[in-house]
Structure formats: C-alpha cells, structure tokens
Design a protein around this motif. Structure first.
Motif, PDB file in Angstrom:
ATOM      1  N   ASP A 134     -20.172 -28.143 -67.769  1.00  0.00           N
ATOM      2  CA  ASP A 134     -20.903 -29.178 -67.036  1.00  0.00           C
ATOM      3  C   ASP A 134     -21.152 -28.648 -65.631  1.00  0.00           C
ATOM      4  O   ASP A 134     -20.231 -28.573 -64.806  1.00  0.00           O
ATOM      5  N   GLY A 159     -21.724 -33.451 -79.787  1.00  0.00           N
ATOM      6  CA  GLY A 159     -21.524 -34.884 -79.968  1.00  0.00           C
ATOM      7  C   GLY A 159     -20.103 -35.311 -79.628  1.00  0.00           C
ATOM      8  O   GLY A 159     -19.892 -36.383 -79.035  1.00  0.00           O
ATOM      9  N   TRP A 161     -18.191 -33.889 -77.425  1.00  0.00           N
ATOM     10  CA  TRP A 161     -18.081 -33.898 -75.957  1.00  0.00           C
ATOM     11  C   TRP A 161     -18.703 -35.168 -75.382  1.00  0.00           C
ATOM     12  O   TRP A 161     -18.144 -35.780 -74.466  1.00  0.00           O
ATOM     13  N   TRP A 162     -19.857 -35.566 -75.916  1.00  0.00           N
ATOM     14  CA  TRP A 162     -20.532 -36.741 -75.376  1.00  0.00           C
ATOM     15  C   TRP A 162     -19.674 -37.994 -75.560  1.00  0.00           C
ATOM     16  O   TRP A 162     -19.556 -38.804 -74.645  1.00  0.00           O
ATOM     17  N   THR A 163     -19.076 -38.159 -76.728  1.00  0.00           N
ATOM     18  CA  THR A 163     -18.277 -39.364 -76.980  1.00  0.00           C
ATOM     19  C   THR A 163     -16.960 -39.352 -76.222  1.00  0.00           C
ATOM     20  O   THR A 163     -16.441 -40.408 -75.854  1.00  0.00           O
ATOM     21  N   GLY A 166     -18.783 -37.025 -71.838  1.00  0.00           N
ATOM     22  CA  GLY A 166     -20.118 -37.131 -71.268  1.00  0.00           C
ATOM     23  C   GLY A 166     -20.608 -38.551 -71.100  1.00  0.00           C
ATOM     24  O   GLY A 166     -21.147 -38.925 -70.052  1.00  0.00           O
ATOM     25  N   ARG A 167     -20.420 -39.376 -72.128  1.00  0.00           N
ATOM     26  CA  ARG A 167     -20.918 -40.755 -72.071  1.00  0.00           C
ATOM     27  C   ARG A 167     -20.233 -41.549 -70.970  1.00  0.00           C
ATOM     28  O   ARG A 167     -20.853 -42.374 -70.304  1.00  0.00           O
ATOM     29  N   LEU A 176     -30.463 -35.551 -70.880  1.00  0.00           N
ATOM     30  CA  LEU A 176     -29.523 -34.440 -70.816  1.00  0.00           C
ATOM     31  C   LEU A 176     -30.303 -33.130 -70.829  1.00  0.00           C
ATOM     32  O   LEU A 176     -31.242 -32.968 -71.611  1.00  0.00           O
ATOM     33  N   PHE A 201     -27.650 -35.834 -82.755  1.00  0.00           N
ATOM     34  CA  PHE A 201     -27.369 -36.154 -81.359  1.00  0.00           C
ATOM     35  C   PHE A 201     -28.394 -37.115 -80.769  1.00  0.00           C
ATOM     36  O   PHE A 201     -28.047 -38.224 -80.368  1.00  0.00           O
ATOM     37  N   PHE A 205     -27.279 -41.004 -80.543  1.00  0.00           N
ATOM     38  CA  PHE A 205     -26.821 -41.540 -79.267  1.00  0.00           C
ATOM     39  C   PHE A 205     -27.945 -42.088 -78.396  1.00  0.00           C
ATOM     40  O   PHE A 205     -27.677 -42.637 -77.319  1.00  0.00           O
ATOM     41  N   ILE A 207     -30.258 -40.335 -76.808  1.00  0.00           N
ATOM     42  CA  ILE A 207     -30.367 -39.472 -75.630  1.00  0.00           C
ATOM     43  C   ILE A 207     -31.568 -38.541 -75.775  1.00  0.00           C
ATOM     44  O   ILE A 207     -31.761 -37.911 -76.822  1.00  0.00           O
TER      45      ILE A 207
END
Length: 309
Positions: A134, A159, A161-163, A166-167, A176, A201, A205, A207
C-alpha cells in the motif's frame, strides 16, 4: 525521487533514473542550491549506489517506456490527491520449505547446517509469497500460497486484503489503482487475470479498478520490489525456511525505520494452471481501455454500476 527509484529485492541496492546533474537542476528550481557532487554524497547516505547492475535485460527496451513511466506517475498523483488507494502487487520468488540454504549471512557461533542439494522431493512444500504494498499507508501484506501462482490465486489474495484491511482503511472510496508488472499471473496480456479481477473483485465488492502495468524489463521500478520485497529478503537472509510458520514469522517481523508494517497469511488452496478464458467471456468484461497506451492501462468497472473512467 520517489517515482524514479528502483531497487533490487535481494540485496536492497537502490538506483534512480535521474542523474546527479538532473537532480541538482531540479533542486535549484526549488530554491536549494547544491552541486552534482553534493547530490551524489547525499544519495550514498540514502543507500543509493554507483555499482553496476550485472543482471542484463533480455530483449529491446520498449519505445513507450518513458511515456508509460510518466503516465503511471501522473495517475499515482491523481489517486493520491483524491485520497483513493494505490497498491503495488507482485509475486516474490518461490521458496522451498525445509532446511535448505537461504542466501545471506547471519552472526552465529557455528554454521547453520542445511541440505547439500535443493531437491523438491526433500521439501515440506513450496511457499509462493504474493505481495501487496500500500503505497500511501506504507503497509505490506503477503499471502503465502502452496500450489501455483495463477491469476485466480492473485485475485483471491487481493480480495482477502480488501476484506481484512483495505475496506476498513479506505471505507469512503470505491476506486483502486493497481500497479503491476507486464508478466506473470497478473500480466498485461493475461486474459485470466482480467477476467478474475472483474468477476472475483470488481463485481463482488463494487470497486472500480484501474490497472497500470510497468513496461517489460522494468519490474524493478515497481514500488513493491524496493519497498517490501527487499526488506523481506534482508530479514530472512541466511535463515533456512524450515516450516510455513517460519516463513510467516519472518514476513510478519519485517519492519523498517520508515514505519513499514507487514502482515502475512497462509493461503492454502489448490490453484491449478491452464485456465482458458473464451472470447465471449472477455467480451462480457466491463473494461475501458485508456487512450494512453491501452495495452498497459485499463479500468474495470463493476458490471452492476455504470461508472465512467
């Protein structure tokens, strides 16, 4: 210097596209009067080096190389200005899990004994470190795979990481930026990468994902190489990766004076190679190619939302 710096993920050596004269000229424009020699001395203090890069690049350099670098820099600045997240992704060299030699040296009273040959049959398994850096939060995330480095594996890790982070970190955004190399499981020409990114993804999500690929032969400028992977290599240098717990321990204890923090998770699953994406599946993607170098720059929009680049 930030967007013009590359690095070696093994020994931490850094280098820059700019000469000391060019840096000196830019500093003078900012009101800081220093000469090229002073710039060189300061660069050495920042662990830059004049040593040559012995690894020779195959093939010819792309004529669009500098244009793509400039476009990536502009896109990164735009996302940072808007407060939208930008991440750099890549897969580190796979490692044999077991008592095998690991490059580097450590302070020991006696040498650490390891196997005299690196045979896959003697290993407890393989570790495939898929990493995400990041760029705005200075945070690293590594998912350790145990089978194959495939587009499905990469997007599953993204995915996760996002859950998990990231989210929560970017709760106010639905955009993103992903910086990636041109080859590998997330290559610019890999159909499965784009298809998995859309279905697993973007659609899941909601995104909108913009992807910018570094030109072939320039992966060392991908921020993850010199911001995350080089630090990992230094942290476990000379240490046999005897088990998956050992791998995760070294990943999680990777830190820098600049505040880098790394999380690591074992992503145990069977990701098979050879996935084929049909033309009909590609046609179903909500993909908008950019006007600038569309073979390397594109945006995937959730198919349930009518967003525009």
């Amino acid at each position: 210097m930030e967007h013009h710096t590359a690095g070696d993920p093994i020994n931490g050596l850094k280098w820059t596209r700019k000469t000391t004269l060019k840096i000196s000229v830019e500093l003078r424009k900012a009101g800081i009067v220093v000469g090229p020699k002073t710039v060189g001395r300061l660069l050495r203090g920042l662990k830059f080096s004049l040593r040559v890069n012995h690894k020779k690049m195959a093939g010819k350099s792309s004529p669009f190389r500098n244009q793509q670098f400039d476009y990536i820099n502009r896109t990164r600045r735009r996302f940072a200005h808007q407060g939208w997240p930008a991440i750099s992704i890549d897969t580190k060299k796979r490692e044999l899990v077991g008592r095998f030699k690991n490059a580097g040296a450590t302070w020991e009273s006696t040498p650490v004994l390891v196997k005299d040959h690196d045979f896959r049959t003697d290993a407890k398994g393989i570790a495939i470190p898929w990493g995400l850096y990041d760029t705005q939060a200075n945070r690293g995330q590594v998912f350790v795979g145990t089978s194959h480095d495939t587009p499905a594996f990469s997007v599953t890790a993204l995915g996760r990481w996002w859950t998990s982070a990231g989210r929560r970190r970017y709760s106010e955004t639905d955009r993103l930026l992903v910086l990636a190399d041109s080859g590998g499981s997330n290559g610019a020409r890999t159909r499965a990468w784009k298809y998995e990114l859309q279905t697993r993804f973007c659609d899941r999500f909601g995104i909108t994902v913009t992807v910018c690929h570094y030109p072939p032969g320039t992966s060392k400028w991908n921020p993850i190489e010199h911001r995350l992977f080089s630090e990992i290599s230094k942290n476990w240098a000379g240490q046999p990766l005897e088990s998956y717990e050992t791998v995760l321990k070294f990943l999680r204890t990777t830190k820098t004076a600049a505040g880098l923090v790394v999380n690591a998770t074992l992503l145990d699953g069977d990701y098979q190679t050879g996935s084929k994406i049909s033309q009909a599946q590609m046609d179903s993607l909500n993909m908008r190619k950019h006007r600038v170098l569309p073979m390397w720059n594109y945006t995937l929009v959730p198919r349930t939302v009518e967003n525009v680049i």
